[in-house]
Design a protein around this motif. Structure first.
Motif, short mmCIF file in Angstrom:
data_model
loop_
_atom_site.label_atom_id
_atom_site.label_comp_id
_atom_site.label_asym_id
_atom_site.label_seq_id
_atom_site.Cartn_x
_atom_site.Cartn_y
_atom_site.Cartn_z
N ALA A 152 50.40 47.49 51.26
CA ALA A 152 49.23 47.86 50.47
C ALA A 152 48.35 48.84 51.23
N GLU A 153 47.74 49.76 50.48
CA GLU A 153 46.79 50.71 51.07
C GLU A 153 45.35 50.22 50.95
N LEU A 154 45.16 49.23 50.11
CA LEU A 154 43.84 48.64 49.89
C LEU A 154 44.06 47.23 49.38
N ILE A 155 43.23 46.29 49.83
CA ILE A 155 43.33 44.90 49.40
C ILE A 155 41.99 44.46 48.84
N ILE A 156 41.98 44.06 47.58
CA ILE A 156 40.78 43.56 46.91
C ILE A 156 40.93 42.05 46.79
N VAL A 157 39.99 41.30 47.33
CA VAL A 157 40.14 39.84 47.38
C VAL A 157 38.96 39.15 46.70
N PRO A 188 41.94 48.61 54.50
CA PRO A 188 40.65 48.06 54.12
C PRO A 188 40.78 46.83 53.22
N VAL A 189 39.97 45.84 53.48
CA VAL A 189 39.90 44.62 52.67
C VAL A 189 38.51 44.57 52.04
N ILE A 190 38.47 44.53 50.71
CA ILE A 190 37.21 44.57 49.97
C ILE A 190 37.08 43.29 49.16
N ALA A 191 35.96 42.60 49.28
CA ALA A 191 35.70 41.37 48.54
C ALA A 191 34.79 41.65 47.35
N ILE A 192 35.01 40.91 46.27
CA ILE A 192 34.17 41.03 45.07
C ILE A 192 33.38 39.74 44.89
N VAL A 193 32.06 39.87 44.81
CA VAL A 193 31.18 38.71 44.62
C VAL A 193 30.05 39.08 43.67
N ARG A 194 29.34 38.07 43.22
CA ARG A 194 28.13 38.31 42.45
C ARG A 194 27.02 38.76 43.42
N ASP A 195 25.96 39.33 42.87
CA ASP A 195 24.90 39.87 43.73
C ASP A 195 24.27 38.80 44.62
N SER A 196 24.05 37.61 44.09
CA SER A 196 23.41 36.56 44.87
C SER A 196 24.35 35.98 45.92
N GLU A 197 25.63 36.36 45.86
CA GLU A 197 26.62 35.83 46.80
C GLU A 197 26.86 36.78 47.98
#
Length: 225
Positions: A152-157, A188-197
């Protein structure tokens, strides 16, 4: 973020020291246990209305596609981007995967395997996902093996929370800790969260791999140097 390659050269700037990073209600700090943090985050997610969740999912899709569309566009065969299928209250949506696929990305999705490990398979927008353990949805296509993530060239977790140092709080089963161990350090490893997280500080264990960026509905992509 140095050494992460051209694939992460987006227009977004590194995290400003002046950016307000929230803390969850209750005043939790890095000295509190991970279980206490998990309970707090999941409790907060349980209060999110369907309308708010839909609005946030739409914003996240826009941020993901805007930030990473050119990664796929600049690769002759379509870049390989690892992502995930949101389960239960996790931020994100299938539309996010469709948006990446529409940009010619080959989207790699996790498949649960024995021993709390992840196998991987390619996402096909024209094929339905299949029901799996723990209420998850997975691709029904060919399993590519645990090492597929290394391409992978990018990992979204997914994550329950991320702090400004890049510490990621997961659900505790260790699936992603083991999976990320096979990914190249320059990916690159990119995480997705809510704003308050996206918070100031989280508890960290020696085996945790920090993420390189975070995406929230309001802030978009923030690089964590």
């Amino acid at each position: 973020m140095n050494g992460k390659g051209e694939q992460f050269n987006t227009d977004q700037s590194p995290l400003s020291s002046q950016l307000r990073v929230p803390q969850l209600v209750g005043g939790l700090t890095r000295h509190d246990s991970k279980d206490k943090w998990r309970s707090a985050v999941l409790g907060e997610r349980a209060t999110v209305s369907s309308a708010t969740a839909s609005d946030e999912s739409g914003a996240l899709t826009e941020h993901v596609v805007r930030a990473f569309a050119r990664i796929a566009a600049h690769s002759p065969g379509g870049s390989l981007i690892a992502a995930y299928v949101p389960a239960r209250s996790e931020p994100g949506s299938i539309a996010m995967l469709d948006g990446l696929a529409a940009c010619r990305a080959r989207v790699l999705l996790p498949v649960t395997a024995p021993g709390n490990t992840l196998d991987w398979a390619l996402y096909d927008p024209d094929q339905p996902l299949v029901a799996a353990r723990y209420g998850l949805q997975e691709p029904g296509g060919t399993r590519l093996g645990m090492d597929a993530l290394s391409e992978a060239e990018l990992i979204i977790v997914p994550a329950l929370a991320v702090d400004r140092q890049g510490v990621r709080l997961g659900r505790g089963a260790g699936y992603y800790d083991r999976a990320l161990a096979v990914s190249p350090l320059q990916c690159p490893v990119i995480a997705i969260v809510r704003d308050s997280e996206f918070v100031a500080e989280l508890p960290e264990s020696p085996h945790d791999r920090r993420v390189d960026g975070v995406i929230t509905p309001d802030l978009g992509l923030i690089r964590l140097d």
